[in-house]
Every structure is written in C-alpha cells, then in structure tokens.
Write a protein that holds these residues in place. Sequence first.
Motif, PDB file in Angstrom:
ATOM      1  N   TRP A 120     -44.610  -7.354 -14.090  1.00 58.49           N
ATOM      2  CA  TRP A 120     -45.413  -8.316 -14.843  1.00 58.49           C
ATOM      3  C   TRP A 120     -46.381  -8.974 -13.867  1.00 58.49           C
ATOM      4  O   TRP A 120     -45.994  -9.384 -12.773  1.00 58.49           O
TER       5      TRP A 120
ATOM      6  N   ASP B 214     -48.639 -13.047 -20.349  1.00 56.01           N
ATOM      7  CA  ASP B 214     -48.355 -12.172 -19.216  1.00 56.01           C
ATOM      8  C   ASP B 214     -48.553 -10.746 -19.692  1.00 56.01           C
ATOM      9  O   ASP B 214     -48.446 -10.453 -20.882  1.00 56.01           O
TER      10      ASP B 214
ATOM     11  N   ARG C  12     -47.419 -20.620 -18.097  1.00 58.36           N
ATOM     12  CA  ARG C  12     -48.375 -19.564 -18.458  1.00 58.36           C
ATOM     13  C   ARG C  12     -48.330 -19.386 -19.968  1.00 58.36           C
ATOM     14  O   ARG C  12     -47.305 -19.570 -20.594  1.00 58.36           O
TER      15      ARG C  12
ATOM     16  N   ARG D 229     -48.257  -6.390 -18.140  1.00 54.39           N
ATOM     17  CA  ARG D 229     -47.740  -5.521 -17.080  1.00 54.39           C
ATOM     18  C   ARG D 229     -48.873  -4.808 -16.332  1.00 54.39           C
ATOM     19  O   ARG D 229     -49.969  -4.646 -16.847  1.00 54.39           O
TER      20      ARG D 229
ATOM     21  N   PRO E 138     -43.600 -15.854 -21.974  1.00 54.65           N
ATOM     22  CA  PRO E 138     -44.319 -15.804 -20.698  1.00 54.65           C
ATOM     23  C   PRO E 138     -43.605 -16.673 -19.666  1.00 54.65           C
ATOM     24  O   PRO E 138     -42.775 -17.508 -20.016  1.00 54.65           O
TER      25      PRO E 138
ATOM     26  N   ALA F 170     -47.964 -11.951 -13.890  1.00 59.23           N
ATOM     27  CA  ALA F 170     -47.696 -13.350 -13.544  1.00 59.23           C
ATOM     28  C   ALA F 170     -46.265 -13.530 -13.067  1.00 59.23           C
ATOM     29  O   ALA F 170     -46.016 -14.057 -11.993  1.00 59.23           O
ATOM     30  N   ARG F 171     -45.313 -13.091 -13.863  1.00 60.39           N
ATOM     31  CA  ARG F 171     -43.889 -13.314 -13.574  1.00 60.39           C
ATOM     32  C   ARG F 171     -43.463 -12.663 -12.262  1.00 60.39           C
ATOM     33  O   ARG F 171     -42.781 -13.297 -11.445  1.00 60.39           O
TER      34      ARG F 171
END
Length: 101
Positions: free
Chosen positions: A93, A44, A41, A46, A37, A95-96
Amino acid sequence: MGIDLLDLVFRVEKRFEIKIPRDKVHELLNNGNTFDPPPNRWIDFRVSDFLELIEVLMAEQKPESKLNIFEGVKQDIMDCLLVEEEEVTLNAWMARDLGME
C-alpha cells in the motif's frame, strides 16, 4: 492529491516520457481503498494500481517501448518515498506500507 503523489507522477512522466492526465490520477484515488485507509489518510492504493495505470498509458503513448515498466516505477517510488527496494512490492500500500503522504 498529496505532494508525494505529485512528485511520483512527475518522476514517472520524466522517466518514461509520457503524460499522466490528472483525471487519471483522480480516478486512481477515487477507486482506491476508502474503507479502511491508514490513520490521517482518506485514501490508499497499492503499487499494482499505480503500475497498472502506467502500463495502460505506456501502451497508449509509447507502444513501441521495450522498457521494464515495473523496474522504472519501483525506482521512482524508492527515490520519491525513500524506501528500500524490498519494500516496493505489487501488494504494498502506498500510504500504509510505503509512507506516501
């Protein structure tokens, strides 16, 4: 479950007039990417993972609906995370790529 995810869940529930059970959201988190992640975090997932959950729930709760599910989910992600339309792709993603906290 972070504030952004709760906000997104509430927005999608309101838009599609469905109920997203919290245990389904926890399944989404438990089945997400825990191997690498983004920094700070623990998980994560998608956009496609979230969309798949909403599609299943729509089929169960509103099978007669003709709404474009992806467009609605995309709009809610844009509004919730303050990202541009071109950033919200199925492979993004949460978060990313989109900054979900």
